[in-house]
Write an enzyme that holds these catalytic residues in place. Structure first.
Site, PDB file in Angstrom:
ATOM      1  N   SER A  41       0.831  -1.204   0.000  1.00 39.06           N
ATOM      2  CA  SER A  41       0.000   0.000   0.000  1.00 39.06           C
ATOM      3  C   SER A  41       0.862   1.249   0.000  1.00 39.06           C
ATOM      4  O   SER A  41       1.970   1.254   0.548  1.00 39.06           O
ATOM      5  CB  SER A  41      -0.871  -0.019   1.258  1.00 39.06           C
ATOM      6  OG  SER A  41      -1.491   1.223   1.452  1.00 39.06           O
TER       7      SER A  41
ATOM      8  N   TYR B 148      -1.649  -1.032  10.651  1.00 40.06           N
ATOM      9  CA  TYR B 148      -1.974  -1.634   9.347  1.00 40.06           C
ATOM     10  C   TYR B 148      -0.804  -1.455   8.383  1.00 40.06           C
ATOM     11  O   TYR B 148      -0.355  -2.404   7.741  1.00 40.06           O
ATOM     12  CB  TYR B 148      -3.244  -0.987   8.771  1.00 40.06           C
ATOM     13  CG  TYR B 148      -3.419  -1.235   7.286  1.00 40.06           C
ATOM     14  CD1 TYR B 148      -3.750  -2.492   6.802  1.00 40.06           C
ATOM     15  CD2 TYR B 148      -3.210  -0.193   6.356  1.00 40.06           C
ATOM     16  CE1 TYR B 148      -3.887  -2.722   5.431  1.00 40.06           C
ATOM     17  CE2 TYR B 148      -3.345  -0.409   4.994  1.00 40.06           C
ATOM     18  CZ  TYR B 148      -3.683  -1.675   4.539  1.00 40.06           C
ATOM     19  OH  TYR B 148      -3.797  -1.895   3.184  1.00 40.06           O
TER      20      TYR B 148
ATOM     21  N   LYS C 205       2.071  -4.141   6.386  1.00 41.02           N
ATOM     22  CA  LYS C 205       2.461  -4.178   4.961  1.00 41.02           C
ATOM     23  C   LYS C 205       3.984  -4.088   4.843  1.00 41.02           C
ATOM     24  O   LYS C 205       4.603  -4.795   4.041  1.00 41.02           O
ATOM     25  CB  LYS C 205       1.800  -3.022   4.201  1.00 41.02           C
ATOM     26  CG  LYS C 205       0.290  -3.134   4.098  1.00 41.02           C
ATOM     27  CD  LYS C 205      -0.100  -4.316   3.248  1.00 41.02           C
ATOM     28  CE  LYS C 205      -1.579  -4.575   3.209  1.00 41.02           C
ATOM     29  NZ  LYS C 205      -1.941  -5.863   2.628  1.00 41.02           N
TER      30      LYS C 205
HETATM   31  P1  NAD Z   1     -11.143  -6.822   0.996  1.00 39.79           P
HETATM   32  O1  NAD Z   1     -11.367  -6.805   2.474  1.00 39.79           O
HETATM   33  O2  NAD Z   1     -12.314  -6.587   0.121  1.00 39.79           O
HETATM   34  O3  NAD Z   1     -10.461  -8.191   0.570  1.00 39.79           O
HETATM   35  C1  NAD Z   1      -9.597  -8.903   1.420  1.00 39.79           C
HETATM   36  C2  NAD Z   1     -10.112 -10.334   1.481  1.00 39.79           C
HETATM   37  O4  NAD Z   1      -9.246 -11.109   2.317  1.00 39.79           O
HETATM   38  C3  NAD Z   1     -11.515 -10.447   2.071  1.00 39.79           C
HETATM   39  O5  NAD Z   1     -12.321 -11.180   1.158  1.00 39.79           O
HETATM   40  C4  NAD Z   1     -11.326 -11.212   3.387  1.00 39.79           C
HETATM   41  O6  NAD Z   1     -12.425 -12.040   3.678  1.00 39.79           O
HETATM   42  C5  NAD Z   1     -10.047 -11.986   3.102  1.00 39.79           C
HETATM   43  N1  NAD Z   1      -9.238 -12.339   4.279  1.00 39.79           N
HETATM   44  C6  NAD Z   1      -8.811 -11.517   5.269  1.00 39.79           C
HETATM   45  N2  NAD Z   1      -8.065 -12.214   6.141  1.00 39.79           N
HETATM   46  C7  NAD Z   1      -8.010 -13.495   5.701  1.00 39.79           C
HETATM   47  C8  NAD Z   1      -7.393 -14.690   6.167  1.00 39.79           C
HETATM   48  N3  NAD Z   1      -6.690 -14.713   7.314  1.00 39.79           N
HETATM   49  N4  NAD Z   1      -7.554 -15.814   5.460  1.00 39.79           N
HETATM   50  C9  NAD Z   1      -8.283 -15.822   4.318  1.00 39.79           C
HETATM   51  N5  NAD Z   1      -8.885 -14.734   3.826  1.00 39.79           N
HETATM   52  C10 NAD Z   1      -8.755 -13.581   4.511  1.00 39.79           C
HETATM   53  O7  NAD Z   1      -9.975  -5.770   0.690  1.00 39.79           O
HETATM   54  P2  NAD Z   1      -9.456  -5.207  -0.692  1.00 39.79           P
HETATM   55  O8  NAD Z   1      -9.801  -3.776  -0.742  1.00 39.79           O
HETATM   56  O9  NAD Z   1      -9.827  -6.090  -1.805  1.00 39.79           O
HETATM   57  O10 NAD Z   1      -7.894  -5.278  -0.426  1.00 39.79           O
HETATM   58  C11 NAD Z   1      -7.109  -6.368  -0.872  1.00 39.79           C
HETATM   59  C12 NAD Z   1      -5.679  -6.169  -0.380  1.00 39.79           C
HETATM   60  O11 NAD Z   1      -5.175  -4.932  -0.890  1.00 39.79           O
HETATM   61  C13 NAD Z   1      -5.538  -6.096   1.143  1.00 39.79           C
HETATM   62  O12 NAD Z   1      -4.365  -6.778   1.514  1.00 39.79           O
HETATM   63  C14 NAD Z   1      -5.398  -4.620   1.407  1.00 39.79           C
HETATM   64  O13 NAD Z   1      -4.667  -4.362   2.585  1.00 39.79           O
HETATM   65  C15 NAD Z   1      -4.660  -4.150   0.173  1.00 39.79           C
HETATM   66  N6  NAD Z   1      -4.878  -2.735  -0.129  1.00 39.79           N
HETATM   67  C16 NAD Z   1      -6.160  -2.293  -0.261  1.00 39.79           C
HETATM   68  C17 NAD Z   1      -6.388  -0.946  -0.520  1.00 39.79           C
HETATM   69  C18 NAD Z   1      -7.805  -0.425  -0.624  1.00 39.79           C
HETATM   70  O14 NAD Z   1      -8.016   0.762  -0.472  1.00 39.79           O
HETATM   71  N7  NAD Z   1      -8.809  -1.233  -0.918  1.00 39.79           N
HETATM   72  C19 NAD Z   1      -5.313  -0.061  -0.655  1.00 39.79           C
HETATM   73  C20 NAD Z   1      -4.016  -0.564  -0.542  1.00 39.79           C
HETATM   74  C21 NAD Z   1      -3.813  -1.914  -0.274  1.00 39.79           C
HETATM   75  C1  UD1 Z   2      -6.834   5.459   3.664  1.00 35.45           C
HETATM   76  C2  UD1 Z   2      -5.840   4.910   4.639  1.00 35.45           C
HETATM   77  C3  UD1 Z   2      -4.638   4.377   3.881  1.00 35.45           C
HETATM   78  C4  UD1 Z   2      -5.069   3.338   2.843  1.00 35.45           C
HETATM   79  C5  UD1 Z   2      -6.099   3.973   1.922  1.00 35.45           C
HETATM   80  C6  UD1 Z   2      -6.607   2.952   0.932  1.00 35.45           C
HETATM   81  C7  UD1 Z   2      -6.212   6.298   6.637  1.00 35.45           C
HETATM   82  C8  UD1 Z   2      -5.627   7.323   7.561  1.00 35.45           C
HETATM   83  N1  UD1 Z   2      -5.469   5.950   5.578  1.00 35.45           N
HETATM   84  O1  UD1 Z   2      -6.185   6.492   3.001  1.00 35.45           O
HETATM   85  O2  UD1 Z   2      -3.720   3.790   4.767  1.00 35.45           O
HETATM   86  O3  UD1 Z   2      -3.957   2.905   2.096  1.00 35.45           O
HETATM   87  O4  UD1 Z   2      -7.197   4.461   2.709  1.00 35.45           O
HETATM   88  O5  UD1 Z   2      -7.532   3.474   0.063  1.00 35.45           O
HETATM   89  O6  UD1 Z   2      -7.292   5.786   6.871  1.00 35.45           O
HETATM   90  N2  UD1 Z   2     -12.443  11.656   3.473  1.00 35.45           N
HETATM   91  C9  UD1 Z   2     -13.444  12.541   3.817  1.00 35.45           C
HETATM   92  N3  UD1 Z   2     -14.614  12.042   4.319  1.00 35.45           N
HETATM   93  C10 UD1 Z   2     -14.848  10.700   4.478  1.00 35.45           C
HETATM   94  C11 UD1 Z   2     -13.803   9.806   4.109  1.00 35.45           C
HETATM   95  C12 UD1 Z   2     -12.621  10.315   3.615  1.00 35.45           C
HETATM   96  O7  UD1 Z   2     -13.284  13.748   3.699  1.00 35.45           O
HETATM   97  O8  UD1 Z   2     -15.909  10.308   4.949  1.00 35.45           O
HETATM   98  C13 UD1 Z   2     -11.192  12.196   2.920  1.00 35.45           C
HETATM   99  C14 UD1 Z   2      -9.979  11.806   3.732  1.00 35.45           C
HETATM  100  O9  UD1 Z   2      -9.746  12.724   4.756  1.00 35.45           O
HETATM  101  C15 UD1 Z   2      -8.879  11.825   2.644  1.00 35.45           C
HETATM  102  C16 UD1 Z   2      -9.628  11.429   1.366  1.00 35.45           C
HETATM  103  O10 UD1 Z   2     -11.010  11.659   1.636  1.00 35.45           O
HETATM  104  O11 UD1 Z   2      -8.386  13.123   2.509  1.00 35.45           O
HETATM  105  C17 UD1 Z   2      -9.438   9.974   1.010  1.00 35.45           C
HETATM  106  O12 UD1 Z   2      -9.758   9.202   2.142  1.00 35.45           O
HETATM  107  P1  UD1 Z   2      -9.701   7.614   2.133  1.00 35.45           P
HETATM  108  O13 UD1 Z   2     -10.555   7.092   1.047  1.00 35.45           O
HETATM  109  O14 UD1 Z   2      -9.995   7.145   3.517  1.00 35.45           O
HETATM  110  O15 UD1 Z   2      -8.201   7.275   1.731  1.00 35.45           O
HETATM  111  P2  UD1 Z   2      -6.816   7.740   2.396  1.00 35.45           P
HETATM  112  O16 UD1 Z   2      -7.021   8.718   3.468  1.00 35.45           O
HETATM  113  O17 UD1 Z   2      -5.920   8.124   1.293  1.00 35.45           O
END
Ligand code: NAD
Ligand code: UD1
Length: 338
Positions: free
Chosen positions: A124, A148, A152
């Site tokens: 991330s 979190y 990572k």
């Molecule tokens: P998500 O929660 O939709 O998907 C994660 C999946 O992993 C879920 O289906 C959950 O049931 C499964 N899971 C969690 N722990 C598990 C375990 N111990 N064993 C088996 N399954 C398990 O999340 P996502 O948004 O699809 O994110 C996927 C990955 O990308 C995550 O590792 C997350 O940290 C990373 N990531 C997500 C974002 C974001 O904003 N969505 C940003 C940066 C990184």
């Molecule tokens: C958050 C996580 C980051 C993660 C990312 C994944 C935090 C502090 N950081 O980041 O670790 O990798 O999600 O997508 O949670 N906002 C509002 N109102 C809301 C929600 C969000 O104003 O109800 C604003 C936030 O302040 C930010 C922007 O929208 O400025 C984006 O927010 P968000 O989607 O939560 O992402 P990140 O803050 O970038």
């Protein structure tokens, strides 16, 4: 190839599973369904006409994982499974370290035992912490500021050490920026449990009438409109980045890291207005105080992914909002009925 997708019924995993199937790969999903529904996999099957093999298994259950590797001749793993709520990770850090770090170790041990040496890991942008200048470049020092993010960073370290100790590993660390949007069919998308933490899922729930108004966290940042800027990336572009990384590492051993972002910053209000264009009317919002731990602005330097993988984002912020809205509008309660 036969690809094991951990967390494959989740948001990014289900979109990637779909693209893998469309590209002719076989897909095996392992997910404990702690934050997702098997319905996403049913819909991936419906959209592609191909059935992924689904195993409801927790990564921490090494014996069950070994069974999955024994049953399938896996070529590569894309590892999405993990807990991802930043705020929650400060409240229950042990659960995060156990699930994300111990879970990854369990997976890597099962891979090692099965002779599988190719892994694409979901890292991330949060690993860049708060000490770097923008745009973020892969070679910068990392230093996450919450549990979190540290999970990572720890898994990145483990994978680096593994690649150093045994040069047969093929490892891609993908640092995602802010994934939003949904498959253009509106059949699969993000289905957050409870109140969404992230911006676009929250706006979508305001638009569908599940939340009263958007609270904009901070209107006094030193940005063009005073609201914070992020690098939003369409989930289909993000999924395509995984296929590109898989292609690359498939014939190149080593440890590689790539930012997956657009390289462009978009403010909270710009995102809100893009969503309003998708919905066709204004949405209620109020500017309130900053959220603790938020940075004013960050986005990716995405040039390495372009140079190495030939990958770059293709979708605009308007397309992200249109697709996210189609999904939310057609599925107001996500994968749940009614
Ligand atoms: P998500 O929660 O939709 O998907 C994660 C999946 O992993 C879920 O289906 C959950 O049931 C499964 N899971 C969690 N722990 C598990 C375990 N111990 N064993 C088996 N399954 C398990 O999340 P996502 O948004 O699809 O994110 C996927 C990955 O990308 C995550 O590792 C997350 O940290 C990373 N990531 C997500 C974002 C974001 O904003 N969505 C940003 C940066 C990184
Ligand atoms: C958050 C996580 C980051 C993660 C990312 C994944 C935090 C502090 N950081 O980041 O670790 O990798 O999600 O997508 O949670 N906002 C509002 N109102 C809301 C929600 C969000 O104003 O109800 C604003 C936030 O302040 C930010 C922007 O929208 O400025 C984006 O927010 P968000 O989607 O939560 O992402 P990140 O803050 O970038």
């Amino acid at each position: 190839m036969k690809v094991l997708v951990t967390g494959g019924s989740g948001y990014i995993g289900s979109h990637t599973a779909l693209l893998l199937l469309e590209a002719g790969h076989e897909v095996v999903v392992v997910d404990n369904l702690s934050n997702s529904s098997k319905e996403s996999i049913n819909r991936v099957a419906e959209l592609t006409g191909k059935e992924p093999s689904f195993h409801q298994v927790d990564l921490l259950d090494e014996a069950a994982l070994a069974q999955v590797f024994a049953e399938h001749n896996i070529d590569a793993v894309i590892h999405f499974a993990g807990l991802k709520a930043v705020g929650e990770s400060s409240i229950i850090p042990l659960a995060y370290y156990h699930n994300n770090v111990a879970g990854s170790i369990s997976l890597l041990r099962a891979m090692e035992a099965a002779g599988v040496r190719t892994i694409i890991f979901s890292s991330s942008a949060t690993v860049y912490g708060d000490g770097n200048s923008i745009p973020y470049v892969e070679k910068m020092e990392i230093g996450a500021t919450n549990p979190y993010g540290r999970t990572k960073e720890m898994v990145e370290d483990i994978l680096n050490d593994l690649g150093t100790a045994d040069s047969s590993w093929r490892i891609a660390l993908l640092r995602y920026f802010n994934p939003v949007g949904a498959h253009p069919s509106g059949r699969i998308g993000e289905d957050p449990l409870g109140i969404p933490n992230n911006l676009v899922p929250f706006i979508a729930q305001v638009a569908v009438g599940r939340r009263e108004k958007l609270m904009v966290f901070g209107g006094d940042y030193e940005t063009p409109d005073g609201t914070a800027q992020r690098d939003y990336i369409h989930v289909m572009d993000l999924a395509a980045g995984h296929l590109a990384a898989l292609d690359y590492v498939n014939d190149k051993a080593g440890v590689y890291r790539w930012n997956l972002g657009s390289g462009v910053g978009t403010s909270v209000l710009e995102m809100l207005h893009a969503f309003e264009r998708a919905v066709g009317h204004d949405l209620p919002y109020e500017i309130t105080g900053r959220r603790a731990g938020d940075l004013p602005a960050f986005w990716a330097d995405a040039s390495s992914a372009l140079a190495d993988l030939g990958w770059s984002t293709t979708k605009t912020v308007d397309q992200m909002c249109e697709d996210h809205w189609r999904w939310q509008h057609n599925n107001p309660n996500g994968y749940q009925e009614g």
